[in-house]
Enzyme design. Structure first.
Site, PDB file in Angstrom:
ATOM      1  N   ARG A  99      10.589  46.862 -23.646  1.00  0.00           N
ATOM      2  CA  ARG A  99      10.232  45.915 -22.883  1.00  0.00           C
ATOM      3  C   ARG A  99      10.318  46.129 -21.160  1.00  0.00           C
ATOM      4  O   ARG A  99      10.184  46.180 -20.446  1.00  0.00           O
ATOM      5  CB  ARG A  99      10.631  44.579 -23.204  1.00  0.00           C
ATOM      6  CG  ARG A  99      10.278  43.196 -22.023  1.00  0.00           C
ATOM      7  CD  ARG A  99       8.767  43.298 -21.885  1.00  0.00           C
ATOM      8  NE  ARG A  99       7.947  43.377 -22.681  1.00  0.00           N
ATOM      9  CZ  ARG A  99       6.162  44.085 -22.601  1.00  0.00           C
ATOM     10  NH1 ARG A  99       6.134  44.407 -21.050  1.00  0.00           N
ATOM     11  NH2 ARG A  99       6.040  44.067 -23.545  1.00  0.00           N
ATOM     12  N   LYS A 134       8.729  43.545   1.329  1.00  0.00           N
ATOM     13  CA  LYS A 134       7.585  42.726   0.328  1.00  0.00           C
ATOM     14  C   LYS A 134       8.393  43.257  -0.959  1.00  0.00           C
ATOM     15  O   LYS A 134       7.638  43.921  -1.033  1.00  0.00           O
ATOM     16  CB  LYS A 134       6.893  42.420   1.290  1.00  0.00           C
ATOM     17  CG  LYS A 134       6.904  41.970   2.463  1.00  0.00           C
ATOM     18  CD  LYS A 134       5.307  41.461   3.122  1.00  0.00           C
ATOM     19  CE  LYS A 134       5.525  40.897   4.282  1.00  0.00           C
ATOM     20  NZ  LYS A 134       4.150  40.516   5.093  1.00  0.00           N
ATOM     21  N   LYS A 166      12.068  42.745  15.928  1.00  0.00           N
ATOM     22  CA  LYS A 166      10.824  41.864  15.277  1.00  0.00           C
ATOM     23  C   LYS A 166      11.337  40.531  16.667  1.00  0.00           C
ATOM     24  O   LYS A 166      11.713  40.645  17.097  1.00  0.00           O
ATOM     25  CB  LYS A 166      10.845  40.945  14.221  1.00  0.00           C
ATOM     26  CG  LYS A 166      11.099  42.679  12.918  1.00  0.00           C
ATOM     27  CD  LYS A 166      10.230  42.170  11.779  1.00  0.00           C
ATOM     28  CE  LYS A 166       9.068  41.669  11.684  1.00  0.00           C
ATOM     29  NZ  LYS A 166       8.559  41.531  10.283  1.00  0.00           N
ATOM     30  N   GLU A 199       8.527  45.870  17.368  1.00  0.00           N
ATOM     31  CA  GLU A 199       7.389  44.511  17.397  1.00  0.00           C
ATOM     32  C   GLU A 199       6.349  44.131  18.596  1.00  0.00           C
ATOM     33  O   GLU A 199       7.263  43.148  19.432  1.00  0.00           O
ATOM     34  CB  GLU A 199       7.336  43.848  15.724  1.00  0.00           C
ATOM     35  CG  GLU A 199       6.496  43.095  16.093  1.00  0.00           C
ATOM     36  CD  GLU A 199       6.822  42.239  14.546  1.00  0.00           C
ATOM     37  OE1 GLU A 199       6.290  42.148  14.102  1.00  0.00           O
ATOM     38  OE2 GLU A 199       6.500  40.623  15.155  1.00  0.00           O
ATOM     39  N   ASP A 220       1.552  44.390  16.080  1.00  0.00           N
ATOM     40  CA  ASP A 220       1.854  43.322  15.297  1.00  0.00           C
ATOM     41  C   ASP A 220       0.117  43.102  15.373  1.00  0.00           C
ATOM     42  O   ASP A 220       0.214  41.694  16.038  1.00  0.00           O
ATOM     43  CB  ASP A 220       2.368  42.323  15.491  1.00  0.00           C
ATOM     44  CG  ASP A 220       2.971  41.303  14.147  1.00  0.00           C
ATOM     45  OD1 ASP A 220       2.607  41.056  12.998  1.00  0.00           O
ATOM     46  OD2 ASP A 220       3.184  39.780  14.306  1.00  0.00           O
TER      47      ASP A 220
END
Length: 281
Positions: A99, A134, A166, A199, A220
């Site tokens: 697994r 992410k 950012k 950004e 962005d």
């Protein structure tokens, strides 16, 4: 800071701990300790294979006596019925590693497959598809490796290998000039050589970014039309990246606008694993 190899070893240690605990009591109660067998990894869905090298590490870490014969390597295009590898050794070990190995192989192959689809949309263009942060906690190293296997590029591994300023950083710092200046001073004080990416949200911020002097500008949530206009301002001065809600249907438009990179969170944050099984043979 832990190395890539240490992070992978830690991941496998945790994976075995959460899956096996104080023992695989089903296997221990039904399979004799001396039983030897073979299992093969069978692909059940078309895609890009990824994770073979990590699968070998799974088997070697759990039981060095397991012997793996590889028929298809990472990066290969596979179809249903293909046998990627065969593993021979103690049946108890085969069953206890099954697994963990499959979870890794299916996840990595799914990411490589999706990445290849995005990069194929950019055929003939200079733009490269990038991943993001992410990722699944603890599996980032493997997921970003899968992106490379699928033909994409890694953006940054974490918060430590690039300065990425950012919108929130800009707002809290008091503006783009202040944020970029602070970042440059920090790198000088710490003796670090890291690229600075910024950004931006509009043309005014693009001009401020160019004035401040950064290595890459991230556009962005720009539309393709806005991106083309931005590229005319920036091209030849710094690297250009597009980001924000870009899909398979729209990525070609951004690539044709002339950007260098296109970051896509969907490569890792919601990808479906590639179907495969590990069966006795």
């Amino acid at each position: 800071m832990e190395t890539k190899e240490q992070l992978i070893d830690d991941l496998l240690t945790l994976a075995f701990a959460e899956d096996i605990g104080d023992g695989d009591h089903t296997t221990l109660s039904t399979i004799h300790a001396d039983e030897i067998g073979r299992q093969r990894l069978i692909v059940k869905e078309e895609g890009i294979l990824a994770g073979v090298d990590i699968a070998r590490r799974v088997f070697e870490k759990f039981d060095p006596s397991l012997r793996m014969t590889v028929y298809i390597n990472d990066g290969a295009h596979v179809k249903p019925g293909d046998v990627a590898f065969v593993v021979e050794g103690p049946v108890r070990s085969l069953l206890q590693t099954e697994r963990t190995m499959l979870n890794i192989m299916q996840r990595m192959s799914g990411i490589a497959t999706v990445t290849a689809k995005y990069q194929q949309k950019l055929d003939g263009l200079k733009a490269k598809v990038l991943d993001t942060r992410k990722t699944t906690p603890g599996m980032r190293i493997l997921e970003k490796e899968a992106v490379k296997i699928g033909g994409g590029c890694n953006h940054r591994i974490g918060l430590f290998d690039m300065i990425l300023i950012k919108d929130n950083h800009v707002d809290f710092a008091g503006g783009i000039p202040q944020a970029v200046s602070a970042a440059k001073n920090y790198l000088k004080e710490k003796g670090k050589d890291l690229k600075i990416e910024l950004e931006v949200r509009n043309t005014e911020e693009i001009l401020q970014a160019l004035e401040a002097g950064v290595d890459r500008i991230m556009l962005d949530n720009f539309t393709p039309a806005q991106t083309r206009e931005a590229v005319e301002l920036i091209a030849g001065r710094v690297e250009i990246e597009s980001s924000g809600g870009i899909t398979l249907d729209t990525i070609r438009d951004y690539g044709e606008a002339g950007v260098d990179f296109i970051s896509v969170g969907a490569l890792t944050h919601s990808v479906k694993g590639l179907d495969m099984s590990f069966k006795a043979c």
